[in-house]
Motif scaffolding. Sequence first.
Motif, PDB file in Angstrom:
ATOM      1  N   HIS A  30       0.861  -1.201   0.000  1.00 16.08           N
ATOM      2  CA  HIS A  30       0.000   0.000   0.000  1.00 16.08           C
ATOM      3  C   HIS A  30       0.890   1.241   0.000  1.00 16.08           C
ATOM      4  CE1 HIS A  30      -3.870   2.126   1.300  1.00 16.08           C
ATOM      5  NE2 HIS A  30      -2.955   3.068   1.429  1.00 16.08           N
TER       6      HIS A  30
ATOM      7  N   HIS B  43       1.362   5.361  -2.142  1.00 12.12           N
ATOM      8  CA  HIS B  43       0.764   6.346  -3.055  1.00 12.12           C
ATOM      9  C   HIS B  43       1.853   6.972  -3.919  1.00 12.12           C
ATOM     10  CE1 HIS B  43      -3.297   6.470  -1.142  1.00 12.12           C
ATOM     11  NE2 HIS B  43      -2.601   5.979  -0.128  1.00 12.12           N
TER      12      HIS B  43
ATOM     13  N   HIS C 110      -9.298   2.213   0.852  1.00 14.78           N
ATOM     14  CA  HIS C 110      -9.000   2.502   2.258  1.00 14.78           C
ATOM     15  C   HIS C 110     -10.226   2.190   3.101  1.00 14.78           C
ATOM     16  CE1 HIS C 110      -6.123   5.048   0.068  1.00 14.78           C
ATOM     17  NE2 HIS C 110      -5.355   4.968   1.138  1.00 14.78           N
TER      18      HIS C 110
ATOM     19  N   HIS D   1      -5.324   0.113   5.990  1.00 23.47           N
ATOM     20  CA  HIS D   1      -5.519   0.551   7.384  1.00 23.47           C
ATOM     21  C   HIS D   1      -6.407  -0.385   8.182  1.00 23.47           C
ATOM     22  CE1 HIS D   1      -3.148   3.977   6.415  1.00 23.47           C
ATOM     23  NE2 HIS D   1      -3.928   4.217   5.379  1.00 23.47           N
TER      24      HIS D   1
ATOM     25  N   ASP E 179       2.609   3.009   3.183  1.00 19.80           N
ATOM     26  CA  ASP E 179       1.661   4.109   2.988  1.00 19.80           C
ATOM     27  C   ASP E 179       2.366   5.459   2.824  1.00 19.80           C
ATOM     28  OD1 ASP E 179      -0.843   5.279   2.569  1.00 19.80           O
ATOM     29  OD2 ASP E 179      -1.130   5.709   4.703  1.00 19.80           O
TER      30      ASP E 179
HETATM   31 ZN   LIG Z   1      -3.216   5.120   1.662  1.00 16.94          ZN
END
Ligand SMILES: [Zn+2]
Length: 429
Positions: free
Chosen positions: A73, A75, A228, A267, A318
């Motif tokens: 995970h 970005h 998410h 998460h 993340d």
């Molecule tokens: Zn994220």
Amino acid sequence: MTETILRGRVLSFRRRPEGVSDTDALDWFEDGAVHLRDGMIVAMGDFDRVAVPGVPVTDHRPHLITAGFIDTHIHFPQVQIVASWGAQLMDWLNIYTFPAETRFADPAHAARMAKAFYDLLLSNGTTTASAFCSVHPTSVEAYFTEAEGRGMRMLGGKVLMDRNAPEALQDTPQSAYDDSAALIDRWHGRGRALYAISPRFAITSTPAQMEAAGALIARHPECHVQTHLSENLDEIAFACSLYPEAEGYLDIYARYGMLGPKSLLGHAIHLSDRERAVIGETGAHPVHCPTSNLFLGSGLFDEAALRAHGATSGIATDIGAGMSWSMLKTGGAAYAIAQLQKRSLDPLTGFWWITRGNADVLGLTDRIGTLQAGTEADITVLDSRATPELAIRMEAAQDLKDELFALLIMGDDRAVVETYVAGRPSRPR
Ligand SMILES: [Zn+2]
């Protein structure tokens, strides 16, 4: 044909360890070797047994040779907002994240950030990741083009978002569907690329867009799905207010057909036991993002409770809410969070998690995450004495478990000596 043998202290995992003394879960060769041919692993074992006359040997002794790290995970368009001060999730998105993502409409910016993104992954020994790109197809183009140039197995996709974000970051239900479908056709299965359908989260998608996402997922069962879930209490309240008919946050995704073995739920912190059971029953995978959860003050991920309900979890940086690109540091943070729950994540399980464990979650263990013959030659080489503090600590290390634990707590990109992608040395210098 390109062929080489890596010699060193070889560590790979057969399954999740059941504790710190469960050495049956390991393949471990103190004087070991991995034989690579044309991007694949063809043998792993003791050096004496793997060595072949005439095949060149790269001698990494006394370093550790492990499977490349996997980040489930991350970005892509948040490369430049790591360490953005002073906000929790919803403010952090509005103040820092959305403005940064807006710039990825520009192909030149996206291409430049892609270079930085992959340099950072490979410097940290990460050879596979599953990334959210921005809403713009240009960002996906830059993301997979750069990965293809480096021969990396990467997952990713454009985020779907049509509300509660700046105009410049909004698509529509129809364009989200059409753009994603076109990107799947273009990229999924091309070389090592795998497409992940990526509705950002329930807050930034209208019910009409969620319906479109569900249709896309049904049409493309070969693709992963990432989103998410239940990261922050304000986020949960907002999401539930937007979908009053749903019986909670997770149920929003369930209603639109988004939960299955290829689903990655970033998460997944604040959950009821009923929700944990649904995650376990559907085979969806929560993804623990420990440094991000600490950074944004989101809460404590409960891996044990999820596992008790049959759910297997990934672990991830993340970035850009995460504080480090390093999966070693990420494993160390997961240890600290488990300590707050009166549990001790053992170092064997920590190393398993960032390699084979994450490959299991992605359903890719037949290709990545171990050093088994027949899998792809994505490999990370670690120096357990890379820094002065590691070197002095290692003088007192008793065994492999001590060494792995020191790497999880004190290691980072400085401990990564080399990163092999499909058999090629690829760590940026
Ligand atoms: Zn994220």
